[in-house]
Structure formats: structure tokens, C-alpha cells
Design a protein around this motif. Sequence first.
Motif, PDB file in Angstrom:
ATOM      1  N   GLU A   1       0.823  -1.218   0.000  1.00  0.00           N
ATOM      2  CA  GLU A   1       0.000   0.000   0.000  1.00  0.00           C
ATOM      3  C   GLU A   1       0.855   1.265   0.000  1.00  0.00           C
ATOM      4  OE1 GLU A   1      -2.071  -3.433   1.690  1.00  0.00           O
ATOM      5  OE2 GLU A   1      -0.369  -2.323   2.507  1.00  0.00           O
TER       6      GLU A   1
ATOM      7  N   SER B   1     -10.526   3.417   4.568  1.00  0.00           N
ATOM      8  CA  SER B   1     -10.669   2.163   5.310  1.00  0.00           C
ATOM      9  C   SER B   1     -11.872   2.231   6.256  1.00  0.00           C
ATOM     10  CB  SER B   1      -9.393   1.865   6.095  1.00  0.00           C
ATOM     11  OG  SER B   1      -9.529   0.700   6.872  1.00  0.00           O
TER      12      SER B   1
ATOM     13  N   GLY C   1      -6.290   2.219   0.566  1.00  0.00           N
ATOM     14  CA  GLY C   1      -7.046   2.022   1.794  1.00  0.00           C
ATOM     15  C   GLY C   1      -7.918   0.777   1.740  1.00  0.00           C
TER      16      GLY C   1
ATOM     17  N   TYR D   1      -5.573  -2.142   2.139  1.00  0.00           N
ATOM     18  CA  TYR D   1      -5.098  -2.177   3.529  1.00  0.00           C
ATOM     19  C   TYR D   1      -6.160  -2.811   4.425  1.00  0.00           C
ATOM     20  CZ  TYR D   1      -2.427  -0.404   7.555  1.00  0.00           C
ATOM     21  OH  TYR D   1      -1.679  -0.295   8.705  1.00  0.00           O
ATOM     22  N   THR D   2      -7.415  -2.461   4.197  1.00  0.00           N
ATOM     23  CA  THR D   2      -8.515  -3.017   4.991  1.00  0.00           C
ATOM     24  C   THR D   2      -8.642  -4.517   4.777  1.00  0.00           C
ATOM     25  OG1 THR D   2      -9.701  -0.922   4.733  1.00  0.00           O
ATOM     26  CG2 THR D   2     -10.978  -2.814   5.502  1.00  0.00           C
TER      27      THR D   2
ATOM     28  N   ALA E   1     -11.376  -2.915   9.806  1.00  0.00           N
ATOM     29  CA  ALA E   1     -11.453  -1.468   9.608  1.00  0.00           C
ATOM     30  C   ALA E   1     -11.505  -0.799  10.979  1.00  0.00           C
ATOM     31  CB  ALA E   1     -12.682  -1.100   8.798  1.00  0.00           C
TER      32      ALA E   1
ATOM     33  N   ASN F   1      -6.248   3.116  10.994  1.00  0.00           N
ATOM     34  CA  ASN F   1      -5.533   2.364   9.965  1.00  0.00           C
ATOM     35  C   ASN F   1      -4.619   3.298   9.159  1.00  0.00           C
ATOM     36  OD1 ASN F   1      -6.340  -0.227  10.435  1.00  0.00           O
ATOM     37  ND2 ASN F   1      -7.855  -0.324   8.781  1.00  0.00           N
TER      38      ASN F   1
END
Length: 345
Positions: free
Chosen positions: A52, A81, A232, A235-236, A242, A246
Motif C-alpha cells: 500500500e 478504510s 485504503g 489495507y482493509t 477497519a 488504519n
Amino acid sequence: MQRELRQKLRDAVRWEVGLVFALVAVVIFGIEASSQFLTSYNFFYMSLSIGEVAIMALPMTLIIATGEIDLSVASILGMSSALVGDLFAHGWPMPLVLATVLVVGAAAGAFNGFLVTKVGLPSLAVTIGTLTLYRGIAVIVLGPETISTFPTKYTNIGVTAFPHTGGYLSYSIVFFMVLAVVFGVVLHATAFGRSLFVMGANQEAARFAGIRVKRTKLLLFTLSGVVCAFAGILYTFRLSTAVQDNGLGLELSVVTIVLLGGVSIFGGRGTIIGVVLAVAVFACLQNALFLSNFNQSAMGVVTGSLLLVSVVVPNASSFARRARDVVRRRQLRTAGRTLVKEGAS
């Protein structure tokens, strides 16, 4: 102007050669630190942890090349996120959630661009402000809640290797590689990309050349918002969670990678291949230090040191030239005063 741009390109190539040697040195250090360094599992973990950040570094490269900066990238990631979790928890279908989050990311980036290009505020001040603003929105959206009920078919993207890569590469790093090719072609093989370097080198000259400076910068900030929202989402899914914090603090890693890749903080210089090499150096160094039982709470020291090196070393000759000019002017003033005193006497 063309001669200056060619000189900057030659300087960038020399910097990239240095990055190749640095990468070799870091890999050797990693091999010495642990026998696990070259395993497919470790490479997968490495690509997973940097994916990311690497993705967000691509639009940051274009923005810094124009002489601007965006420090809100990690906050847009965090806000995106939080929105993924909140909208899904309220029963939205996941495709609609993802589309909405990308639109919100575009709006966040466009708001940055509007303040910079239309209102005329400095991008450093604007994005420091929106860094806090977007992080605050994430807190408002989720508060203390944690959402972790995402469908397995989406969360698998964050924890499984991309097909046909031998288990070495994560989905996020493959997305980065594809985007790096696209950004590289745009930056180095199109008139639009060349205009970014002209803007970074001399904005007034860019305007006289017919380049729409404000419109281009607004587009870049909007693009950054979309890409950071995409990061994002990834990443989640990687964390399968979430939460409102984050991606906290990732903007420092993004800026460090871009500057380590040879992109000038003053604009007008940089290459995508340099940023790709910087991603590899940064990821391998972090991983090698982790395998050598380095104190992870001190990783900020390593990141900060790399950031300073990335700013000071490429501009060392410029700093030295300015210092010589200052000394020369002082000598001339001293000599002038001496002559005046001798003439008066």
C-alpha cells in the motif's frame, strides 16, 4: 531548458545506479541476518507489508515532480478504510462500497487540489491541515468500533499470493507493478509527463509555454486521492479489519521512498524506476532489520535517517555552490570596505 532537463536526467540515472548498489548491499545484509530472507514466504511477507505504501508513492512522485507535496495520503487511506467498514456494516453491497470509497477519495484529493490551485495556499500547509481533517473524519465515522466481518473472497486478496508468482508476490505489490508501468509511461513517454518536469523546474516558464499549471495540479491531487483510497481498500482487506487509525503515520514512509528514489523535493527531477528501486531498498531494509531482531520501535529512526539522506545527498553540490557564493559575496563586501577606507585615508 532542454539542456537543463537532460542534465537532470543524467543525474537521476547516476542516482539510480547508486540505488542498485544499495539494494545489493541490503540483500547481502538480509542474507547474513537470516537464512529465511530469500524464502518465498519472506518475500511474500515483504511485498505484503510494503504494497500500500508503494502504491501511494506513485502519485506522490508526480506531485513532488511539480514542486508540490501531499502529506494527507495516509489519512485518505485511513478515511477510506473507515468508510469501507462503516458502509459494509450498514448493509451496502461490497461493489457499491468500493465504488463509493473511490469517489470519496477523488473528492478528498480534489479538495486538496482546489485549496492549492484555486485558493493559492501552499500545498505543505494545506495537506498538513487535511491530514488532520481526514483522520478526524475517520474517527467520526467509526469511533471506537472495529469492523471485521468482511467476505472471505475479499479478505483473501490481502493474505494470499497472486496466482502464478510462486508464492512470492502479494496482490498489492502486483497492483503496484502494473501501476508503476502506467505511471512510468505517462511520466517519461508523454507530453503530459514532460510538462510536469517543466512545471517543477520553472512554473512561470511552464505558463508561458502554454501548460495549464493549475488544472494539471488539480488533476494530480485528485488522482492521488483515488489511488490512496484504493490503497485504503487493500489495507482493509489485508488486515481484515477497519479501524479509525488504519495507516497512521504511513505518509512519512511514502515521502521517504519518493525522495530516496531520486525525486527532487524542489521539483523538476525524478524517475519512476528510481522510485521502484527505492521501494525495493526500503522493503528489504525493513525486513532485514526485522529478521535481525532490530528494535521495531526504533524503525522511525531508520526512516527519518533515510529521509534526511535522500534530501541532503542529491542536493549536496547545490548546497556547496550556495555556500561558496555566500563566502564570495562576503569577501567582495570586505574587499569593498577595505578599498573605501584606503581611499578615505
